[in-house]
Structure formats: C-alpha cells, structure tokens
Write an enzyme that holds these catalytic residues in place. Structure first.
Site, PDB file in Angstrom:
ATOM      1  N   ASN A 141      34.984  26.052  26.375  1.00  0.00           N
ATOM      2  CA  ASN A 141      36.392  26.237  26.736  1.00  0.00           C
ATOM      3  C   ASN A 141      36.556  27.673  27.232  1.00  0.00           C
ATOM      4  OD1 ASN A 141      39.141  26.575  26.865  1.00  0.00           O
ATOM      5  ND2 ASN A 141      39.496  26.352  24.660  1.00  0.00           N
ATOM      6  N   LYS A 166      39.107  29.079  28.475  1.00  0.00           N
ATOM      7  CA  LYS A 166      40.456  29.653  28.290  1.00  0.00           C
ATOM      8  C   LYS A 166      40.889  30.352  29.592  1.00  0.00           C
ATOM      9  CE  LYS A 166      39.422  29.835  23.412  1.00  0.00           C
ATOM     10  NZ  LYS A 166      39.684  30.398  22.093  1.00  0.00           N
ATOM     11  N   HIS A 172      45.201  22.441  21.845  1.00  0.00           N
ATOM     12  CA  HIS A 172      44.475  23.623  21.350  1.00  0.00           C
ATOM     13  C   HIS A 172      45.453  24.497  20.576  1.00  0.00           C
ATOM     14  CE1 HIS A 172      42.258  27.370  21.220  1.00  0.00           C
ATOM     15  NE2 HIS A 172      41.177  26.656  21.425  1.00  0.00           N
ATOM     16  N   GLU A 194      45.945  27.543  20.528  1.00  0.00           N
ATOM     17  CA  GLU A 194      46.633  28.564  21.322  1.00  0.00           C
ATOM     18  C   GLU A 194      47.850  27.977  22.024  1.00  0.00           C
ATOM     19  OE1 GLU A 194      43.094  29.827  23.325  1.00  0.00           O
ATOM     20  OE2 GLU A 194      42.386  30.663  21.427  1.00  0.00           O
ATOM     21  N   GLU A 243      39.202  22.862  14.745  1.00  0.00           N
ATOM     22  CA  GLU A 243      39.111  24.299  15.005  1.00  0.00           C
ATOM     23  C   GLU A 243      40.056  25.053  14.068  1.00  0.00           C
ATOM     24  OE1 GLU A 243      38.121  23.648  19.692  1.00  0.00           O
ATOM     25  OE2 GLU A 243      39.337  25.340  19.093  1.00  0.00           O
ATOM     26  N   GLY A 272      37.785  33.074  17.622  1.00  0.00           N
ATOM     27  CA  GLY A 272      37.693  34.428  18.161  1.00  0.00           C
ATOM     28  C   GLY A 272      37.591  35.525  17.120  1.00  0.00           C
ATOM     29  N   SER A 296      34.261  30.414  16.643  1.00  0.00           N
ATOM     30  CA  SER A 296      33.181  31.393  16.445  1.00  0.00           C
ATOM     31  C   SER A 296      31.793  30.776  16.359  1.00  0.00           C
ATOM     32  CB  SER A 296      33.465  32.261  15.199  1.00  0.00           C
ATOM     33  OG  SER A 296      34.644  33.012  15.388  1.00  0.00           O
TER      34      SER A 296
HETATM   35  P1  13P Z   1      35.714  31.018  20.010  1.00  0.00           P
HETATM   36  O1  13P Z   1      34.414  30.279  20.151  1.00  0.00           O
HETATM   37  O2  13P Z   1      35.865  32.157  20.969  1.00  0.00           O
HETATM   38  O3  13P Z   1      35.985  31.374  18.578  1.00  0.00           O
HETATM   39  O4  13P Z   1      36.883  29.977  20.436  1.00  0.00           O
HETATM   40  C1  13P Z   1      36.850  28.687  19.935  1.00  0.00           C
HETATM   41  C2  13P Z   1      37.850  27.870  20.646  1.00  0.00           C
HETATM   42  O5  13P Z   1      39.026  28.144  20.637  1.00  0.00           O
HETATM   43  C3  13P Z   1      37.347  26.708  21.385  1.00  0.00           C
HETATM   44  O6  13P Z   1      38.375  25.928  21.877  1.00  0.00           O
END
Ligand code: 13P
Length: 252
Positions: free
Chosen positions: A12, A14, A99, A101, A169, A175, A214
């Site tokens: 992903n 982003k 997601h 976010e 997640e 992150g 992560s």
């Molecule tokens: P990270 O791997 O950067 O922690 O992000 C995970 C994520 O949000 C995948 O959708």
C-alpha cells in the site's frame, strides 16, 4: 498460513509515488514473473495517478494491481472522487477500503466502508477490507470486540474468497515499528476466521486474512507463518521493490 489458501502480499503506497517510481513496479513485476515469492500472489496499490501507467507496465505478467479507495457510487457529481468502475477500467483488480487512515482522517464509518466494498464487488474488483483497534482499545481489552464490530459493519454481503480479503491492521502498529505479539496476532486472526465462517459460511474458511502494520524484512517470517495469517499489507516497506520482495520471499 491457512491450508489450501494462496498467500497474498500487497503493498500500500499510500500518498507516495510519482512517475519515476514506476521502475519499482517493474522490478516487482519481474520478481513476480520469476516466482520469487513462491506460491504467493503479489500486488501493489499505488496512488490513483499511477494506476493506468502501472497497468501498462504489468500487463501480461503476474503482479496484481490495486487502488487505495473508491467512492460508493459508480459515477456522478462527486468532485475529486474516483469510482470502482473507473479503477477497474484503469486496470486495477483490487481496491483497499476502510484503511484506518481513511476511517480516522476522513471520518469513514463502517456503513460507508461496506457501501464502498459493495461498489467494488459490483465493479468486479476484490475488496481488501481493513480493520483494527487503537492502542487504547487494546489496552482496555476490547481489541477483538472492536474488530468484530468493524467486520460485522463493513463486510459486503455475498462476498467470498475471490471477492473479499480482510486485512487486520492494529492502528498503533501502523508506521510505528511496533507489532503485536505472535500470540495476539494468532488470537485475533483466529477470531476473524471464526467470524468469517459465521458471516460467509464455508467460503469464510478460504478468505485471505492479511496482517498489516510495521511488517519489515526482519519480522515478516515470524508474522507470516502464524495460523490464519495468509499474507501482509505493507506500507512503508513496500515503496522500494527490494524491501517489498525481501518480505515476500518469506513464502519462497
Ligand atoms: P506500515 O507498513 O508503514 O506500518 O503501514 C501499514 C499499512 O498501513 C498498510 O496498509
């Protein structure tokens, strides 16, 4: 891992990636074609601006392409939004919905996530439905209850192993470099598996349940080999093909 379920490793991106990043996608495609991830399916979800060009780069190959969000309606007066049929037209086969976010920063509810997932299925896309608890919810002992509620509210009716993927997640793991313990992941994925059976019947036992948050080359083997963990949704470590492929190599 789940017996009889093909693992799935998706990146992903982003809000990252420009024209120059297409070289990373080409490298991922070469690795997918060469079977560098064993039996696992590989996918990349770049920003919408790169979808059509990425589709061109991967045509005829084994790398799959996904988008990061879609609008519930197929078309109309929704300035700035992108519909599921448009993503399909651009060459995507997957779309991430719900997601954290988007749930947090765009105030998306379970009902909206479900409407987006239904739109995805209607357009012939596979929906990657994301769920996960916050740090406070885990500390309060509510993680499984929260994820259960999110799934009951967000999963599209009539879904199955070919049209829905679930990605667990934990918000606090995204992150941050933090990950849940193997015991916590196993417990959560087991609970999700049971719930998928209740919602979808026998098909629920074959749905892919990804872990996200992560995931790195250094921890992927510990996470991806757990019961009912059928792959990963990777953020930061998916931006560079070498790092992404080092994770996918867990399935070689
Ligand atoms: P990270 O791997 O950067 O922690 O992000 C995970 C994520 O949000 C995948 O959708």
């Amino acid at each position: 891992m789940t017996p009889g379920v093909r693992p799935f490793v998706a990146g992903n991106w982003k809000m990252n990636g420009v024209f120059a990043s297409l070289g990373e996608i080409e490298a991922m495609r070469r690795a997918a074609d060469a079977g560098e991830a064993g039996e696992a399916e590989l996918a990349v979800c770049p920003p919408a601006t790169l979808l059509a060009q990425a589709a061109w780069k991967i045509r005829g190959g084994k790398l799959s392409l996904g988008a990061q969000d879609c609008h519930p309606e197929p078309s109309g007066a929704f300035t700035g939004d992108i519909s599921a049929p448009m993503l399909k037209d651009a060459g995507a086969t997957y779309v991430i919905v719900g997601h954290s976010e988007r749930r947090t920063l765009h105030y998306e509810t379970d009902a909206l996530v479900r409407a987006k997932a239904e739109a995805a299925l209607k357009a012939g896309l596979t929906a990657i439905v994301c769920v996960g608890e916050t740090k406070e919810e885990r500390q309060a002992g509510d993680a499984i209850a929260v994820v259960t509620r999110q799934l009951k509210g967000s999963l599209p009716p009539g879904g199955g192993p070919d049209s829905v993927v679930v990605s667990y997640e934990p918000v606090w793991a995204i992150g941050t470099g933090l990950t849940p313990t193997p015991k916590d992941v196993t417990e959560m994925h087991g609970a999700i598996r049971t719930l998928l059976g209740e919602i979808y019947g026998p098909g629920g036992s074959k749905l892919r349940i990804l872990y996200g948050g992560s995931v790195k080359p250094g921890n992927c083997r510990d996470l991806l080999t757990l019961d009912n963990v059928d792959g990963a949704l990777i953020g930061g470590a998916s931006l560079k093909a070498a790092e992404f492929l080092a994770i996918a190599a867990a399935y070689r």
